[in-house]
Design an enzyme around this catalytic site. Structure first.
Site, PDB file in Angstrom:
ATOM      1  CG  ASN A   1      46.586   6.915  67.546  1.00  0.00           C
ATOM      2  OD1 ASN A   1      47.406   6.188  67.000  1.00  0.00           O
ATOM      3  ND2 ASN A   1      46.737   7.369  68.780  1.00  0.00           N
TER       4      ASN A   1
ATOM      5  CE  LYS B   1      29.227  -9.942  38.471  1.00  0.00           C
ATOM      6  NZ  LYS B   1      30.152  -9.619  39.568  1.00  0.00           N
TER       7      LYS B   1
ATOM      8  CE  LYS C   1      34.070  -9.644  40.269  1.00  0.00           C
ATOM      9  NZ  LYS C   1      34.201  -9.365  41.729  1.00  0.00           N
TER      10      LYS C   1
ATOM     11  CG  ASP D   1      32.355  -6.383  39.515  1.00  0.00           C
ATOM     12  OD1 ASP D   1      32.194  -5.852  40.633  1.00  0.00           O
ATOM     13  OD2 ASP D   1      31.971  -7.532  39.260  1.00  0.00           O
TER      14      ASP D   1
ATOM     15  CG  HIS E   1      31.454  -1.365  44.362  1.00  0.00           C
ATOM     16  ND1 HIS E   1      32.143  -2.046  45.353  1.00  0.00           N
ATOM     17  CD2 HIS E   1      30.711  -2.310  43.726  1.00  0.00           C
ATOM     18  CE1 HIS E   1      31.828  -3.325  45.306  1.00  0.00           C
ATOM     19  NE2 HIS E   1      30.950  -3.514  44.334  1.00  0.00           N
TER      20      HIS E   1
END
Length: 475
Positions: A123, A175, A177, A203, A294
């Site tokens: 907060n 890739k 991704k 990914d 991640h």
């Protein structure tokens, strides 16, 4: 209302607004071993004294509110309130201060990172008296650490599961991704693992989209890693991203991964949330799965120097919540990360005991007691020329992850993996022979090119690639 309550509530109560510092700024306070300690970078609004700003942070993140309330008399504020016990100016900055706040342990639910953050940062960051606020560090007392399971397995158990020792682990993010079919995705996984990588990776935003549903991806990736294991004789893994829209769906995906017999799953711990992450970490401990983490969304929280939460705090929180790997920046790649600061929170992830060291951004001594360590993952814009620096910076207990630096190889995915593995083995051998990777790194890589056409081709492609921008995260 009982007579006793009436008396207690009325004695000493005076309605109105008073300065926070009268109650919450206590420079004579001696911190306890059981206190959670916080270091906040505070930028007060013009006209607000730093003592009042620091006290406001302590108050609004613990027992205080904007006015005196009669229910203060129903409890012991001295027992439960946060205290700003020290304030110091930030060198070289105008109107910025480090405010140190101590929180009694009774304010926090055991084993809950969610509750800890809801209290400390939930907060106060919107408080009008503050122009900006950043949580720089936390000291987690051992009494609180012991209420957490932490990483599902830890560094040593992972090495034993994989039977891989004496070097960093190698990975690759597949890739592009987004957009590949599950079968083509699995093909890329197989080629990278066959070429010599230890791991491949979903990914962070690969979940279960229309072009590739999660179950199809899990099946094709599992087939790929089993085939690569058979051909190479090494244990392989693919980080199957179990992140989902609900905790129930996340656990369902982890259960399916376990049934397939894979060694590791993955979670986006900030976008997924700490409650979900802790739940998944407990499942992984109970079912023998490693957990790759991640940090998607972290830069929204940690990149601004004067507002937000520093990543060292998010790293500590992850070690408590649970994860066996976490992305930590590269120092040398395309993503933000200054060397001393990065190594500071890398040590906070891996080591059992870390001394206070302000030169590396560590504000408090941290004792993790028996909590397992987390492998830092270096990922983002790295390639074979970076291998000596990465090996020297991160050491053996790390994961070096090359996405474009594998899949961008001119001869294909498997040769890209071969190039990275040869470069790593050359650097580890040179280091073990006593050579200086920082000074001799390029020479070591050039010499290895004589024995690997794949490495020579990779070196030629990326010889001019550099990411030379000033780091924003400085002391």
């Amino acid at each position: 209302m009982s007579p006793q309550t009436e008396t207690k509530a009325s004695v000493g109560f005076k309605a109105g607004v008073k300065d926070y510092k009268l109650t919450y700024y206590t420079p004579d306070y001696e911190t306890k071993d059981t206190d959670i300690l916080a270091a906040f970078r505070v930028t007060p609004q013009p006209g607000v004294p730093p003592e009042e700003a620091g006290a406001a942070v302590a108050a609004e993140s613990s027992t205080g509110t904007w006015t005196t309330v009669w229910t203060d008399g129903l409890t012991s504020l001295d027992r439960y309130k946060g205290r700003c016990y020290h304030i110091e100016p930030v060198a070289g900055e105008e109107n910025q201060y480090i405010a140190y706040v101590a929180y009694p342990l009774d304010l926090f639910e055991e084993g809950s990172v969610t509750n800890m953050f809801t209290s400390i940062v939930g907060n106060v960051f919107g408080f009008k008296a503050l122009r900006a606020l950043r949580l720089e560090d936390l000291r987690i007392p051992t009494a609180y650490v012991k209420t957490f399971q932490g990483p599902p397995h830890g560094i040593q158990v992972e090495r034993d599961k994989l039977n891989k020792y004496g070097r960093p682990l190698l990975g690759c993010t597949i890739k592009p991704k987004l957009g590949l079919s599950a079968k083509n995705y699995g093909r890329a996984v197989y080629e990278c693992l066959r070429g010599g990588l230890d791991f491949t990776k979903d990914d962070e935003n690969v979940n279960s989209q229309p072009f590739m549903r999660w179950r199809d991806r899990f099946l094709f990736c599992t087939e790929a890693l089993y085939k690569a294991q058979t051909e190479t004789g090494e244990i392989k893994g693919h980080y199957l991203n179990a992140t989902a829209g609900t905790c129930e769906e996340m656990i369902k995906r982890a259960v399916f991964a376990r049934e397939l017999g894979v060694p590791i799953v993955m979670h986006d711990y900030l976008t997924g949330g700490f409650t979900a992450n802790t739940s998944l970490a407990h499942y992984c401990r109970d079912n023998g799965l490693l957990l790759h983490i991640h940090r998607a969304m972290h830069a929204v929280i940690d990149r601004q120097k004067n507002h937000g939460i520093h990543f060292r705090v998010l790293a500590k929180a992850l070690r408590m919540s649970g994860g066996d790997h976490i992305h930590s920046g590269t120092v040398v790649g395309k993503l933000e990360g200054e060397r001393d600061i990065t190594l500071g929170f890398v040590d906070l992830l891996r080591d059992d005991f870390i001394e206070k060291d302000r030169s590396r951004g560590i504000y408090f001594t941290q004792d993790w007691v028996s909590l397992p360590g987390v492998l830092p993952v270096a990922s983002g814009g790295i390639h074979v020329w970076h291998m000596p620096a990465l090996t020297e910076i991160f050491g053996d207990d790390s994961v070096l992850q090359f996405g474009g630096g594998t899949l961008g190889h001119p001869w294909g995915n498997a040769p890209g993996a071969v190039a990275n593995r040869v470069a790593l083995e050359a650097c580890v051998q040179a280091r073990n022979e006593g050579r200086d990777l920082a000074r001799e790194g390029n020479e070591i890589i050039r010499k290895a090119c004589k024995w690997s056409r794949e490495l020579a081709a990779a070196c030629e492609v990326w010889k001019e690639i550099k990411f030379e921008f000033e780091a924003m995260d400085t002391l």
